[in-house]
Structures are given as structure tokens and as C-alpha cells.
Design a protein around this motif. Structure first.
Motif, PDB file in Angstrom:
ATOM      1  N   LEU A 218      28.175 -40.520 -14.172  1.00 16.50           N
ATOM      2  CA  LEU A 218      27.745 -41.883 -13.829  1.00 16.50           C
ATOM      3  C   LEU A 218      28.874 -42.660 -13.166  1.00 16.50           C
ATOM      4  O   LEU A 218      28.649 -43.379 -12.175  1.00 16.50           O
ATOM      5  N   ALA A 219      30.094 -42.498 -13.674  1.00 15.47           N
ATOM      6  CA  ALA A 219      31.240 -43.177 -13.052  1.00 15.47           C
ATOM      7  C   ALA A 219      31.457 -42.673 -11.630  1.00 15.47           C
ATOM      8  O   ALA A 219      31.732 -43.468 -10.708  1.00 15.47           O
ATOM      9  N   ASN A 220      31.310 -41.350 -11.422  1.00 14.58           N
ATOM     10  CA  ASN A 220      31.477 -40.797 -10.079  1.00 14.58           C
ATOM     11  C   ASN A 220      30.402 -41.324  -9.129  1.00 14.58           C
ATOM     12  O   ASN A 220      30.689 -41.643  -7.959  1.00 14.58           O
ATOM     13  N   VAL A 221      29.161 -41.416  -9.632  1.00 13.65           N
ATOM     14  CA  VAL A 221      28.080 -41.923  -8.796  1.00 13.65           C
ATOM     15  C   VAL A 221      28.329 -43.381  -8.428  1.00 13.65           C
ATOM     16  O   VAL A 221      28.144 -43.789  -7.271  1.00 13.65           O
ATOM     17  N   ARG A 222      28.765 -44.181  -9.395  1.00 13.30           N
ATOM     18  CA  ARG A 222      29.042 -45.593  -9.103  1.00 13.30           C
ATOM     19  C   ARG A 222      30.211 -45.743  -8.139  1.00 13.30           C
ATOM     20  O   ARG A 222      30.193 -46.621  -7.260  1.00 13.30           O
ATOM     21  N   ASN A 223      31.235 -44.907  -8.281  1.00 12.01           N
ATOM     22  CA  ASN A 223      32.361 -44.943  -7.341  1.00 12.01           C
ATOM     23  C   ASN A 223      31.919 -44.503  -5.951  1.00 12.01           C
ATOM     24  O   ASN A 223      32.349 -45.076  -4.940  1.00 12.01           O
ATOM     25  N   SER A 224      31.051 -43.488  -5.910  1.00 14.95           N
ATOM     26  CA  SER A 224      30.528 -43.050  -4.611  1.00 14.95           C
ATOM     27  C   SER A 224      29.689 -44.147  -3.970  1.00 14.95           C
ATOM     28  O   SER A 224      29.730 -44.358  -2.752  1.00 14.95           O
ATOM     29  N   PHE A 225      28.923 -44.857  -4.807  1.00 12.32           N
ATOM     30  CA  PHE A 225      28.135 -45.986  -4.283  1.00 12.32           C
ATOM     31  C   PHE A 225      29.053 -47.062  -3.709  1.00 12.32           C
ATOM     32  O   PHE A 225      28.783 -47.605  -2.632  1.00 12.32           O
ATOM     33  N   ALA A 226      30.131 -47.362  -4.423  1.00 14.74           N
ATOM     34  CA  ALA A 226      31.080 -48.373  -3.919  1.00 14.74           C
ATOM     35  C   ALA A 226      31.691 -47.925  -2.599  1.00 14.74           C
ATOM     36  O   ALA A 226      31.848 -48.733  -1.666  1.00 14.74           O
ATOM     37  N   GLY A 227      32.027 -46.627  -2.503  1.00 13.94           N
ATOM     38  CA  GLY A 227      32.588 -46.124  -1.246  1.00 13.94           C
ATOM     39  C   GLY A 227      31.584 -46.182  -0.111  1.00 13.94           C
ATOM     40  O   GLY A 227      31.931 -46.557   1.022  1.00 13.94           O
ATOM     41  N   ALA A 228      30.319 -45.796  -0.392  1.00 21.15           N
ATOM     42  CA  ALA A 228      29.286 -45.867   0.641  1.00 21.15           C
ATOM     43  C   ALA A 228      29.023 -47.308   1.058  1.00 21.15           C
ATOM     44  O   ALA A 228      28.800 -47.602   2.239  1.00 21.15           O
ATOM     45  N   MET A 229      29.055 -48.229   0.091  1.00 21.66           N
ATOM     46  CA  MET A 229      28.851 -49.648   0.405  1.00 21.66           C
ATOM     47  C   MET A 229      29.989 -50.183   1.274  1.00 21.66           C
ATOM     48  O   MET A 229      29.761 -50.940   2.232  1.00 21.66           O
ATOM     49  N   LEU A 230      31.218 -49.765   0.976  1.00 23.52           N
ATOM     50  CA  LEU A 230      32.349 -50.171   1.816  1.00 23.52           C
ATOM     51  C   LEU A 230      32.200 -49.627   3.236  1.00 23.52           C
ATOM     52  O   LEU A 230      32.502 -50.316   4.217  1.00 23.52           O
ATOM     53  N   GLY A 231      31.742 -48.357   3.325  1.00 21.32           N
ATOM     54  CA  GLY A 231      31.509 -47.794   4.649  1.00 21.32           C
ATOM     55  C   GLY A 231      30.436 -48.545   5.411  1.00 21.32           C
ATOM     56  O   GLY A 231      30.554 -48.786   6.616  1.00 21.32           O
ATOM     57  N   LEU A 232      29.371 -48.947   4.699  1.00 19.64           N
ATOM     58  CA  LEU A 232      28.306 -49.724   5.328  1.00 19.64           C
ATOM     59  C   LEU A 232      28.829 -51.082   5.795  1.00 19.64           C
ATOM     60  O   LEU A 232      28.560 -51.518   6.917  1.00 19.64           O
ATOM     61  N   GLN A 233      29.581 -51.754   4.945  1.00 19.99           N
ATOM     62  CA  GLN A 233      30.115 -53.071   5.299  1.00 19.99           C
ATOM     63  C   GLN A 233      31.122 -52.980   6.443  1.00 19.99           C
ATOM     64  O   GLN A 233      31.190 -53.870   7.288  1.00 19.99           O
ATOM     65  N   PHE A 234      31.889 -51.896   6.480  1.00 14.92           N
ATOM     66  CA  PHE A 234      32.852 -51.714   7.573  1.00 14.92           C
ATOM     67  C   PHE A 234      32.127 -51.585   8.906  1.00 14.92           C
ATOM     68  O   PHE A 234      32.529 -52.189   9.912  1.00 14.92           O
TER      69      PHE A 234
END
Length: 463
Positions: A218-234
């Protein structure tokens, strides 16, 4: 009363703090389409490209203005340090009678001051390179617009990939939370069983290991979500403090049902729909016009010009404006330019442009071959991803059904904690594989749309 007053004051401050917190941490809802539009409006590279388009428009106007007349005005004021003299010999008509024949005599004929104002007009009548120059400027503008469209298509592809990854990871995190809640119940039951002497310590350890694995996932999935969200925002150039909420529905059956149409489009794909193909065609047109432009240097050009001027002169400035001193001179004529020999420079330039045109055509042929290879590669990627996903979906359903059966068996005393732990582990592994395969299927579909030119309409291009 004082105590009641302080309680009300404290309540008011708490409400004010919570309201301020909500204002400071506001949320904005975005669909995938809204993310794309936001990126188009806020990406600085697109703004810079728009400036390039404006520059291309001015290039066209500059070429269009070649046939407009050129009007110039000039003036020169001169003061002569020494007067000009006309040298004559004695015995001639201009020489005074007092000068002996053959003797030189200087007659002053110049003035101390002179003024030369002129007004000239030039008009181009025929230039063989005009049409080619205009076509090159127009094609450059088209190429500039195509480069912007290419950038937008790549941007859209990246946004859709990041957006889809975020939505999938949100769903995966939700299922992991449900698994953790269920495994926590099993952990508590196993601990109670151990405390009451009905179980062994190794059962507690095993179920806790399973729970920790799920929490780690779950922590890995949430971290991956944060990374994907940062990529989207970038990619959106999203610099606001408000957090983003993704609003598009996430329907797994719709994702699976979209696979076959995309695969069919790949089989029937036309490279002409790709912006890269259109850009190469424009570059070929530019290269051909460049050849014609170089050849035009060997052809005749015709122009017309005219001039009106004056040459007033006087020994003193105050007399230079006397009317009799202003004697205008003017002319109008046609000029003809005929190139005869230029050291073979034109021929060499033409050969050079021909080589460049041939090079661009080779690039176009290479892209056509590359497109066919991309079609086949992505087609089998999607096909393989769909097959693996369907197997993963079947295994996940079996694992979920096993959990239901094991829980019933556990209640009836047929299964023990070890069976439940094995079932939970099996469910966890199959869920992880299921969402991994679903993500690969999603990304492959987006790449398939990119290959077939499916995002042309999003950036304003026709299909």
C-alpha cells in the motif's frame, strides 16, 4: 459566565482555524480533457511556439511586400574649402584677351556651399524568385504549426498516461485498504487464539508478515501515485498550491472493450495520419521550392526607378534659397538585370539543394517503414497485454472466491489460520499481478492511439 464566554471564544477560534485550513488546502477537480486544456494554456513552450508562428506570419508579409514601391528621400549639404576652377588656355573662347596664347588660366566656376536634396522611387516589375520565396515562407509557417501540433500530441500522450496511472493506482490502493482491514481482523483473531493456548506463535508471525507485506504494498502504491501525480502536474505545468482531484470514471470493462477497436485501427493504420509524416511532406515541399529559388538566380529580373533632385549652390547660405538657383533634374527609367556568368555558383547551389531534397525523401521512406514496424510492435504489445490481463483477472476471481470459501470453512471448523494466511497471500499476489497487467494494457492502448494518430483531433488536426 466568564467560563462560558471563554468556551464560546475557543469554539469560535477552532471553527475559524478549520475554515482557514480548508481555504489554504482547497482542491480542484480535473478530468483528463481538462488536464490537457490546462497544459495547453499554461505550458511556456507552447507560448514560445506561438511567437514563432507570429514570426512566420511576418515572413510571409515581408515577401508579399517585395512588389510594393520603395520611396526614399536623401539630402546632402556640402561646404567646399577651396573653390572649383575651370582651367583654360590663352587664345581660346573662354580665356580673357589679356592671356597670352597657350598660357594656362584658372576660371573660378564653383561655389562655397551646395545642397543636394533628392526623392527616388524604385518599383520591382518582375523577379523570378518571388513566387518561390513566397512559397517557402508559407511552407515554413505550415511546418511551424505542425511542429506545435507534434509537441501537443506528445504532451497529450504523456498526460493521458500519467492520468490513467493515477486513476488505476487510486483503485488499487482502495482494494489494498480492504485487504488490510480483513487481514487485521485475522491477525487479531490469531493473537487471541495464541493467548488462549489454541494456537502457536508461528501462526501469529506468519499472519503478521502477510499484513506487513500488504502495508508495504500500500505504501508503494501511494508513493507511485504521488510520483505519477507529480509527472502529471509537471506536464500540465501545474504550479498552484491547491491539490488535484481526478474526476474521470475508471471502468475496467470499458478499458478491456476498447482493446479490439484499437487493434483494428492499428491493422488499418495509415502513416499519412501521423503528424511526423505531414511534417516530412512539408519539408519535401520546402526542399523542392529551394531548388527552384536557386535556379531563379539565373533568370532575368526587371525593375523601374525614377528620381527628382535639385542642386542649388551659392557662396553664402542666405542666397542658396533664391528661386533662380533651384533648377530641378529628374529621370525615370527601366532597369534590366541579366545574369551572364556567376562562377557556376548557381549550378552548385542547385545540386546542393537536390541532395538535401533527396535526403528528406529518404527520411520520409524511413518513417514509413518505421510506422509499419511500430504498428506491428504495438499491436502485439496490446494483444499480449490483454491476454495476460484476462489470465490475471481469472486468477484474481479464483483467489477472491477462495477467500470467501476459506472464511466459510474457518467458521465451520474445516479450515484453520494457516489456510486463511495462504489464501490471503495468494489474493495479494494475484491482485498485484492483476493491476500490473491492467496498467500495461492501459499504457499500450494509449501508445496504440498515439501510433494511429488518434490524438490528432485533440490538438485541432483533422483525422
Amino acid at each position: 459566565m466568564q467560563k462560558l464566554y471563554h468556551q464560546k471564544l475557543n469554539s469560535f477560534l477552532v471553527i475559524l482555524f478549520l475554515s482557514g485550513s480548508q481555504l489554504l488546502h482547497a482542491q480542484k477537480t480535473f478530468s483528463a480533457e481538462q488536464c490537457v486544456q490546462y497544459a495547453f494554456e499554461h505550458n511556456p513552450l507552447l507560448h514560445a511556439s506561438s511567437t514563432d508562428t507570429a514570426i512566420s506570419d511576418l515572413d510571409i508579409k515581408r515577401v508579399s511586400g517585395l512588389y510594393l514601391p520603395r520611396v526614399n528621400f536623401g539630402a546632402a549639404v556640402q561646404y567646399y574649402i577651396t573653390k572649383r576652377n575651370l582651367l583654360v588656355e590663352g587664345g581660346t573662347t573662354l580665356a580673357p584677351s589679356t592671356v597670352a596664347p597657350g598660357e594656362p588660366y584658372a576660371i573660378p566656376v564653383g561655389y562655397n556651399n551646395s545642397w543636394f536634396p533628392t526623392l527616388s522611387v524604385n518599383q520591382l516589375i518582375f523577379d523570378p524568385s518571388y513566387r518561390n520565396s513566397y512559397n517557402i515562407a508559407s511552407q515554413n509557417r505550415v511546418l511551424q504549426q505542425q511542429e506545435i501540433a507534434d509537441f501537443k500530441i506528445n504532451l497529450v500522450t504523456g498526460i493521458y498516461k500519467a492520468y490513467s496511472a493515477c486513476r488505476l493506482l487510486e483503485v488499487q490502493a482502495k482494494f489494498l485498504v480492504e485487504n488490510i482491514n480483513r487481514i487485521d481482523t485475522l491477525i487479531e483473531l490469531t493473537r487471541i487464539k495464541f493467548k488462549e493456548g489454541a494456537g502457536i506463535k508461528i501462526e501469529v508471525n506468519r499472519v503478521e508478515v502477510t499484513g506487513n507485506r500488504m502495508r508495504s504494498a500500500l505504501a508503494n502504491v501511494r508513493n507511485s501515485f504521488a510520483g505519477a501525480m507529480l509527472g502529471l502536474q509537471f506536464q500540465m505545468n501545474y504550479l498552484e498550491k491547491d491539490s488535484m482531484i481526478l474526476s474521470d470514471a475508471f471502468s475496467i470493462p470499458e478499458i478491456v472493450s476498447a482493446t479490439d477497436p484499437i487493434m483494428q485501427e492499428l491493422l488499418l493504420g495509415d502513416p499519412a495520419k501521423r503528424i511526423e509524416s505531414q511534417m516530412l511532406k512539408t519539408q519535401i515541399a520546402l526542399a523542392d521550392e529551394s531548388i527552384k529559388l536557386e535556379r531563379a538566380r539565373k533568370q532575368i529580373s526587371i525593375g523601374a526607378d525614377g528620381q527628382l533632385g535639385f542642386t542649388p549652390a551659392a557662396n553664402s547660405i542666405d542666397k542658396i534659397f533664391q528661386g533662380e538657383r533651384w533648377r530641378p533634374y529628374s529621370y525615370i527609367g527601366v532597369n534590366l538585370f541579366v545574369p551572364i556568368f556567376n562562377g557556376s555558383d548557381v549550378n552548385r547551389a542547385v545540386e546542393q539543394k537536390k541532395l538535401q531534397a533527396s535526403q528528406v525523401r529518404n527520411y520520409y521512406d524511413q518513417f514509413t517503414n518505421q510506422f509499419e514496424n511500430e504498428k506491428q510492435t504495438v499491436f502485439y504489445q496490446i494483444k499480449n497485454a490483454k491476454e495476460k490481463f484476462l489470465y490475471a483477472e481469472t486468477n484474481l476471481k479464483l483467489a477472491e472466491n477462495n477467500i470467501y470459501l476459506l472464511q466459510e470453512a474457518f467458521v465451520n471448523g474445516v479450515a484453520d489460520n494457516q489456510d486463511l494466511i495462504l489464501g490471503e497471500n495468494d489474493l495479494y499476489e494475484n491482485q498485484a499481478r492483476y493491476y500490473d497487467e491492467l496498467l500495461q494494457l492501459l499504457l499500450s492502448q494509449i501508445e496504440g492511439r498515439h501510433v494511429t494518430g488518434g490524438y490528432n483531433r485533440v490538438v485541432g488536426l483533422s483525422d
